[in-house]
Motif scaffolding. Structure first.
Motif, PDB file in Angstrom:
ATOM      1  N   ARG A 186       0.750  -1.350  -0.072  1.00 50.60           N
ATOM      2  CA  ARG A 186       0.121  -0.101  -0.018  1.00 50.60           C
ATOM      3  C   ARG A 186       1.132   1.092  -0.013  1.00 50.60           C
ATOM      4  O   ARG A 186       1.034   1.822   0.972  1.00 50.60           O
ATOM      5  CB  ARG A 186      -0.742  -0.079   1.216  1.00 50.60           C
ATOM      6  CG  ARG A 186      -1.997  -1.222   1.192  1.00 50.60           C
ATOM      7  CD  ARG A 186      -3.242  -0.980   0.437  1.00 50.60           C
ATOM      8  NE  ARG A 186      -3.614   0.573   0.633  1.00 50.60           N
ATOM      9  CZ  ARG A 186      -4.604   0.651   1.647  1.00 50.60           C
ATOM     10  NH1 ARG A 186      -5.166  -0.130   2.419  1.00 50.60           N
ATOM     11  NH2 ARG A 186      -4.933   1.929   1.870  1.00 50.60           N
ATOM     12  N   PRO A 187       1.393   1.513  -1.138  1.00 53.41           N
ATOM     13  CA  PRO A 187       2.329   2.976  -1.244  1.00 53.41           C
ATOM     14  C   PRO A 187       1.456   4.057  -0.775  1.00 53.41           C
ATOM     15  O   PRO A 187       1.989   5.039  -0.366  1.00 53.41           O
ATOM     16  CB  PRO A 187       3.042   2.833  -2.769  1.00 53.41           C
ATOM     17  CG  PRO A 187       1.658   2.014  -3.272  1.00 53.41           C
ATOM     18  CD  PRO A 187       1.589   1.032  -2.594  1.00 53.41           C
ATOM     19  N   ASP A 188       0.040   4.037  -0.871  1.00 52.88           N
ATOM     20  CA  ASP A 188      -0.683   5.138  -0.610  1.00 52.88           C
ATOM     21  C   ASP A 188      -0.733   5.404   0.922  1.00 52.88           C
ATOM     22  O   ASP A 188      -1.139   6.365   1.242  1.00 52.88           O
ATOM     23  CB  ASP A 188      -2.078   5.008  -1.110  1.00 52.88           C
ATOM     24  CG  ASP A 188      -2.781   3.898  -0.416  1.00 52.88           C
ATOM     25  OD1 ASP A 188      -2.151   2.764  -0.614  1.00 52.88           O
ATOM     26  OD2 ASP A 188      -3.670   3.977   0.412  1.00 52.88           O
ATOM     27  N   LEU A 189      -0.057   4.550   1.593  1.00 60.90           N
ATOM     28  CA  LEU A 189      -0.083   4.717   3.071  1.00 60.90           C
ATOM     29  C   LEU A 189       1.141   5.216   3.740  1.00 60.90           C
ATOM     30  O   LEU A 189       1.127   5.487   4.894  1.00 60.90           O
ATOM     31  CB  LEU A 189      -0.696   3.434   3.838  1.00 60.90           C
ATOM     32  CG  LEU A 189      -1.967   2.626   3.647  1.00 60.90           C
ATOM     33  CD1 LEU A 189      -2.253   1.567   4.430  1.00 60.90           C
ATOM     34  CD2 LEU A 189      -2.964   3.728   4.326  1.00 60.90           C
ATOM     35  N   PHE A 190       2.126   5.454   3.001  1.00 63.01           N
ATOM     36  CA  PHE A 190       3.354   6.041   3.268  1.00 63.01           C
ATOM     37  C   PHE A 190       2.971   7.600   3.214  1.00 63.01           C
ATOM     38  O   PHE A 190       3.951   8.483   2.763  1.00 63.01           O
ATOM     39  CB  PHE A 190       4.525   5.679   2.299  1.00 63.01           C
ATOM     40  CG  PHE A 190       4.864   4.363   2.592  1.00 63.01           C
ATOM     41  CD1 PHE A 190       6.101   4.292   3.456  1.00 63.01           C
ATOM     42  CD2 PHE A 190       4.361   3.242   2.014  1.00 63.01           C
ATOM     43  CE1 PHE A 190       6.496   2.795   3.750  1.00 63.01           C
ATOM     44  CE2 PHE A 190       4.726   1.886   2.433  1.00 63.01           C
ATOM     45  CZ  PHE A 190       5.807   1.697   3.156  1.00 63.01           C
ATOM     46  N   SER A 191       1.860   8.087   3.904  1.00 59.93           N
ATOM     47  CA  SER A 191       1.461   9.548   3.863  1.00 59.93           C
ATOM     48  C   SER A 191       0.689   9.796   4.771  1.00 59.93           C
ATOM     49  O   SER A 191      -0.269   8.969   5.240  1.00 59.93           O
ATOM     50  CB  SER A 191       1.095   9.938   2.523  1.00 59.93           C
ATOM     51  OG  SER A 191      -0.129   9.299   2.211  1.00 59.93           O
ATOM     52  N   HIS A 192       0.303  10.896   5.362  1.00 61.37           N
ATOM     53  CA  HIS A 192      -0.475  11.571   6.270  1.00 61.37           C
ATOM     54  C   HIS A 192      -1.974  11.398   5.664  1.00 61.37           C
ATOM     55  O   HIS A 192      -2.872  10.964   6.163  1.00 61.37           O
ATOM     56  CB  HIS A 192      -0.219  12.836   6.714  1.00 61.37           C
ATOM     57  CG  HIS A 192       0.807  12.878   8.055  1.00 61.37           C
ATOM     58  ND1 HIS A 192       2.259  12.550   7.808  1.00 61.37           N
ATOM     59  CD2 HIS A 192       0.553  12.604   9.302  1.00 61.37           C
ATOM     60  CE1 HIS A 192       2.684  12.703   8.758  1.00 61.37           C
ATOM     61  NE2 HIS A 192       1.782  12.506   9.732  1.00 61.37           N
ATOM     62  N   ILE A 193      -2.072  11.844   4.309  1.00 63.22           N
ATOM     63  CA  ILE A 193      -3.205  11.720   3.667  1.00 63.22           C
ATOM     64  C   ILE A 193      -3.735  10.483   3.364  1.00 63.22           C
ATOM     65  O   ILE A 193      -5.041  10.095   3.719  1.00 63.22           O
ATOM     66  CB  ILE A 193      -3.198  12.489   2.075  1.00 63.22           C
ATOM     67  CG1 ILE A 193      -4.683  12.830   1.540  1.00 63.22           C
ATOM     68  CG2 ILE A 193      -2.409  11.424   1.303  1.00 63.22           C
ATOM     69  CD1 ILE A 193      -5.291  13.916   2.303  1.00 63.22           C
ATOM     70  N   GLY A 194      -3.001   9.359   3.458  1.00 63.49           N
ATOM     71  CA  GLY A 194      -3.425   8.006   3.322  1.00 63.49           C
ATOM     72  C   GLY A 194      -4.155   7.624   4.529  1.00 63.49           C
ATOM     73  O   GLY A 194      -5.164   6.864   4.583  1.00 63.49           O
ATOM     74  N   PRO A 469      -9.779   3.826  -7.064  1.00 70.43           N
ATOM     75  CA  PRO A 469      -9.066   5.175  -7.349  1.00 70.43           C
ATOM     76  C   PRO A 469      -7.763   5.218  -7.906  1.00 70.43           C
ATOM     77  O   PRO A 469      -7.281   3.790  -7.890  1.00 70.43           O
ATOM     78  CB  PRO A 469      -8.975   5.804  -5.791  1.00 70.43           C
ATOM     79  CG  PRO A 469      -9.037   4.712  -4.744  1.00 70.43           C
ATOM     80  CD  PRO A 469      -9.780   3.597  -5.432  1.00 70.43           C
ATOM     81  N   LEU A 470      -7.229   5.982  -8.375  1.00 74.68           N
ATOM     82  CA  LEU A 470      -5.788   5.812  -9.180  1.00 74.68           C
ATOM     83  C   LEU A 470      -4.792   5.900  -8.230  1.00 74.68           C
ATOM     84  O   LEU A 470      -3.740   5.089  -8.727  1.00 74.68           O
ATOM     85  CB  LEU A 470      -5.583   7.149  -9.818  1.00 74.68           C
ATOM     86  CG  LEU A 470      -6.614   7.484 -10.997  1.00 74.68           C
ATOM     87  CD1 LEU A 470      -6.245   8.709 -11.795  1.00 74.68           C
ATOM     88  CD2 LEU A 470      -6.695   6.490 -12.202  1.00 74.68           C
ATOM     89  N   TRP A 471      -4.783   6.012  -6.854  1.00 74.64           N
ATOM     90  CA  TRP A 471      -3.846   5.432  -6.061  1.00 74.64           C
ATOM     91  C   TRP A 471      -3.750   4.131  -5.375  1.00 74.64           C
ATOM     92  O   TRP A 471      -3.125   3.556  -4.667  1.00 74.64           O
ATOM     93  CB  TRP A 471      -3.826   6.594  -5.100  1.00 74.64           C
ATOM     94  CG  TRP A 471      -4.959   6.737  -4.130  1.00 74.64           C
ATOM     95  CD1 TRP A 471      -5.406   5.737  -2.966  1.00 74.64           C
ATOM     96  CD2 TRP A 471      -6.036   7.400  -4.224  1.00 74.64           C
ATOM     97  NE1 TRP A 471      -6.630   6.276  -2.472  1.00 74.64           N
ATOM     98  CE2 TRP A 471      -7.057   7.287  -3.220  1.00 74.64           C
ATOM     99  CE3 TRP A 471      -6.505   8.825  -4.992  1.00 74.64           C
ATOM    100  CZ2 TRP A 471      -8.166   8.073  -3.168  1.00 74.64           C
ATOM    101  CZ3 TRP A 471      -7.368   9.394  -4.746  1.00 74.64           C
ATOM    102  CH2 TRP A 471      -8.375   9.080  -3.931  1.00 74.64           C
ATOM    103  N   ARG A 472      -4.662   3.391  -6.070  1.00 76.75           N
ATOM    104  CA  ARG A 472      -4.997   2.026  -5.565  1.00 76.75           C
ATOM    105  C   ARG A 472      -4.979   0.998  -6.696  1.00 76.75           C
ATOM    106  O   ARG A 472      -5.711  -0.148  -6.620  1.00 76.75           O
ATOM    107  CB  ARG A 472      -6.301   1.770  -4.786  1.00 76.75           C
ATOM    108  CG  ARG A 472      -6.282   2.681  -3.362  1.00 76.75           C
ATOM    109  CD  ARG A 472      -5.411   2.125  -2.391  1.00 76.75           C
ATOM    110  NE  ARG A 472      -5.680   0.701  -2.037  1.00 76.75           N
ATOM    111  CZ  ARG A 472      -6.753   0.190  -1.076  1.00 76.75           C
ATOM    112  NH1 ARG A 472      -7.246   1.104  -0.619  1.00 76.75           N
ATOM    113  NH2 ARG A 472      -6.616  -0.952  -0.891  1.00 76.75           N
ATOM    114  N   LEU A 473      -4.515   1.366  -7.773  1.00 78.31           N
ATOM    115  CA  LEU A 473      -4.337   0.560  -8.913  1.00 78.31           C
ATOM    116  C   LEU A 473      -3.574  -0.727  -8.831  1.00 78.31           C
ATOM    117  O   LEU A 473      -4.058  -1.679  -9.235  1.00 78.31           O
ATOM    118  CB  LEU A 473      -3.979   1.205 -10.272  1.00 78.31           C
ATOM    119  CG  LEU A 473      -4.867   2.660 -10.983  1.00 78.31           C
ATOM    120  CD1 LEU A 473      -4.351   2.990 -12.015  1.00 78.31           C
ATOM    121  CD2 LEU A 473      -6.207   2.173 -10.831  1.00 78.31           C
TER     122      LEU A 473
END
Length: 795
Positions: A186-194, A469-473
């Motif tokens: 889950r690269p989207d979770l390497f962030s506060h927004i994630g 979503p495009l961040w979960r492809l």
């Protein structure tokens, strides 16, 4: 990885009972929910945990300690009045603002063990508190200059006397330490927004209302250089532009606090913006001093033995294939890992080249392993930064530059490569979802979960059409991925605890195969377990046609390209290598599946007996194997007979036999064909045996029964007659058995020949006489035996 709850609060509003600053248990509750559904929270860190009972104090007077050269007596004004403190600081001065720990505060004594301050006397002078260094309050990151015996110098922080140090430094944050291994997919979770998105989906918070911002306007003028990308597949998404500034400016306190909370050290405003966006959005960025670049820029793979000096002033020998940026002077950026020192942003920087990229994660990981240089950027890039994240992060960084950096203005058009990808719709069945997860869930809840996670969902009858979503492809592509999202957000704890049920009765075991193994070991045979794969060359050496074997589509090599159609070839390969190590004979067996070209298979017992010495006719290998096979079949309940065998390519033309059980052929014993013995360099009398265990297991075994011991003694006589290989001894035995009522048993006792290869030999038959009713006399047995001897000579 660290996640700041204050940072999350910039984006979300905590629901009732979940606000960490209103409910003391909220942080643990949030951590537990995230651990159950998203990623493991390893540790909860309270910023400034050691700052309770610590305030800003002003040193009024400093006097020398009368009994210690390195200690001073200080009068310190605090929120609790003027305190007398004994201090060993080397940077003390009157009027200085510093951190004063009151009695009862917890500090690290000399930066090591935790202790609670008490009123004490030091070298005869009373001390009512402590003036602290950075390491004594765990503030090394905030005060890197406070080292050794230097106490905290707060003069530049605009403090007020008695102010809580925690309040002054803004250390009222709670930080979660996240286990990176739990979110590698889950690269989207390497962030506060994630993580903010996860908190909303989990029902812990709601999004703050935001106003829509107008799109950024870039000028039409190109950058003062051209960008050439050698390997577009290694950098599929790229955003860049040129920004001119009046000066670097100062990083605002709120940004410093956010960066320090998650472990970043503020450097300068442009660098701090890129680090801020990396932690907030999840894409590492870099700002280059454009005046340090010369000519066009080339993105390419490094060549062997190229070098770069990175921002940390370390020189690295690059492996072949690392992603780099190069200008006319040379390499100035190790893409995805760390920028070069030559092009770094510094006080004199006035033109900035800002870029963000999505890079090939495999290339980044290989470079990290080769160089041993792991950075925060590399940790994110090796997971695969989504293309949309690169674009969002870049625009966020540009926005902050224009807002915070003095005189910042865009002076080039947006340089972009690639696109953000496309989401493919996934069909999800409501019925299948509930069947797989094992609990009921309403369509309304399903739609809420996917909407909160950023998915686009439409309900059609009893199905859903879901667009990730495009961040979960990368991690959402099939229905089961969507089911996992529902399960973790709805809560794994909602799945009923069902204990698996199973019978504890031991399964039925067929001991016949075990008995076969034990019997063969008793007879001196050794079991081997060869590979079921053979080569066409081995089959040809065994006089077998490789075209009759089952071919493997993806073999490891040519020597393992076929499945064995017979157990003997593998035994022969083993024998060829090991026969020299045997003493008198090599006896091996194996039990394995053999495969046929039509796709069928059966389990087979293969035997191989290789004598190394000449033997008597009675001990001929063919007779020995026949005896062993007969013995083991009898032991597992299958009396057997040997009949003439049909021709076989592996068998000697005149020395083979078919094994029958109940009239059904279940195997063969044979002396190996001379050509095979020659091909494997084995003795000419080498003998093999094969039994179809699958066919045999379908036959009912004879149940053994016991009989009482005979009451009367037996009398044994032998008959020796001339015999040859053309005659059948079984016919003779049947004639003799039926010729006398006194004959209890008759069998072949011995074979003898001057030369084992002679066609004629002497056959010795052993006759056992016994009566179940009385004791036989020697005379009557002699008369009966003479009659049978005459009969034997006439057969």
């Amino acid at each position: 990885m660290k996640i700041s709850l204050r940072w999350l609060s910039d984006r979300i509003l905590w629901n009732k009972g979940c606000d960490p600053w209103k409910n003391p248990d909220a942080a643990s509750r949030i951590a537990d929910r995230l651990t159950q559904s998203t990623a493991e929270v390893e540790h909860i860190e309270e910023s400034g945990a050691l700052l309770k009972n610590v305030c800003v104090g002003q040193i009024l007077t400093i006097k020398k300690h009368p009994n210690a050269d390195k200690l001073s007596l200080c009068q310190v004004k605090t929120d609790k009045g003027i305190k007398k403190i004994v201090c060993g600081g080397t940077n003390l001065r009157e009027g200085m603002y510093s951190a004063c720990a009151h009695i009862g505060a917890r500090v690290r004594w000399h930066g090591e063990e935790l202790m609670t301050l008490t009123k004490t006397s030091i070298r005869g002078e009373e001390s009512e508190g402590m003036l602290c260094t950075a390491e004594e309050l765990d503030l090394q990151e905030q005060f890197p200059e406070s080292t050794g015996r230097n106490i905290l110098d707060l003069d530049g922080r605009k403090p007020t006397i008695g102010q809580s140090l925690k309040e002054l430094l803004g250390l009222d944050d709670i930080v979660f330490h996240i286990d990176n291994h739990a979110i590698t997919h889950r690269p989207d979770l390497f962030s506060h927004i994630g993580f903010a998105r996860e908190c909303v989906a989990l029902g812990l918070a709601q999004w703050r209302k935001t106003t829509k911002k107008p799109p950024l306007k870039f000028p039409k003028s190109p950058a003062p250089f051209r960008l050439f990308v050698q390997e577009k597949n290694l950098m599929p998404r790229y955003c860049a532009c040129v920004i001119e500034i009046d000066n670097l400016g100062l990083t605002p306190d709120w940004m410093k606090r956010r960066l320090e909370a998650v472990g970043w050290r503020p450097v300068n405003l442009p660098v701090d913006i890129t680090n801020f966006v990396a932690s907030e959005i999840g894409v590492p960025l870099h700002s280059f001093d454009l005046d340090d670049l010369d000519g066009d820029i080339h993105m390419r793979k490094s060549q062997k033995d190229e070098r770069i000096i990175t921002l940390d002033k370390k020189e690295f020998l690059l492996p072949e294939g690392a992603l780099v940026l190069e200008d006319r002077i040379g390499i100035f950026d190790l893409l995805g890992i760390m920028g070069g020192l030559r092009s770094s942003t510094k006080d004199s920087t006035r033109r900035i080249y800002l870029h963000a990229a999505s890079l090939d994660p495999v290339s980044i990981r290989r470079t990290v392993i080769s160089t041993g240089h792991r950075t925060d950027a590399a940790t994110v890039y090796e997971k695969g930064v989504p293309h949309i994240t690169t674009e969002i992060g870049f625009f966020r960084a540009v926005e902050l530059f224009l807002k915070l950096v003095p005189g910042a203005r865009l002076t080039s058009r947006l340089e972009g490569i690639g696109n953000n990808g496309h989401s493919k719709p996934i069909k999800l069945s409501h019925m299948q979802l509930q069947h797989v997860l094992g609990f009921s869930i309403t369509p309304k809840e399903i739609i809420r979960i996917f909407t909160d996670l950023g998915f686009d969902i439409k309900k059609k009858s009893k199905n859903y059409i879901v667009n990730p979503p495009l961040w979960r492809l990368r991690d959402c592509s099939i229905p089961h991925d969507l089911m996992e999202e529902i399960a973790r957000i709805h809560g794994y704890h909602r799945i009923a605890h069902t204990i698996p049920e199973s019978s504890i009765l031991p399964p039925h075991r067929d001991h016949r195969k075990t008995n076969v193994r034990l019997t063969l070991r008793e007879c001196g045979f050794t079991e081997i377990v060869p590979s079921p794969f053979v080569s066409s060359a081995v089959l040809q050496k065994c006089r077998l046609d490789p075209r009759d074997a089952l071919f493997i589509e993806n073999p490891f090599g040519s020597d393992t390209s076929l499945l064995q159609p017979n157990t003997i070839p593998s035994l022969l390969v083993h024998a060829e290598k090991n026969v020299l190590h045997a003493e008198d004979a090599l006896r091996t067996f194996t039990i394995a599946h053999v495969f046929h070209k039509d796709g069928t298979e059966h389990e087979e017992l293969g035997l191989l007996y290789i004598p190394k010495k000449e033997s008597r006719l009675a001990d001929h290998p063919l007779l020995a194997v026949s005896s062993v096979v007969s013995h083991l079949l009898t032991k597992i309940g299958y009396p057997s007979e040997v009949h003439p065998a049909p021709p076989s390519p592996m068998a000697h033309s005149a020395r083979s036999g078919s094994i029958h059980v109940g009239g059904i052929p279940i195997g063969i014993i044979s002396q190996l064909h001379p050509a095979i013995c020659s091909a494997f360099d084995l003795p000419s009398l080498s003998t093999s045996g094969q039994i179809d265990l699958t066919n045999l297991s379908g036959l009912l075994p004879v149940t053994p029964f016991s009989s009482s011991l005979p009451e009367f003694p037996a009398i044994v006589y032998d008959i020796t007659i001339p015999w040859n290989h053309q005659k059948s001894s079984s016919t003779l035995l049947k004639r003799l058995t039926s010729a006398s009522p006194l004959l209890e048993q008759v069998n072949v006792h011995d074979l003898f020949a001057q030369n084992p290869n002679d066609a004629s030999y002497n056959l010795t038959i052993r006759c056992t006489y016994r009566s179940p009713e009385r004791t036989l006399t020697e005379c009557e047995v002699q008369r009966e035996h003479e009659r049978l001897t005459l009969l034997a000579h006439t057969v």
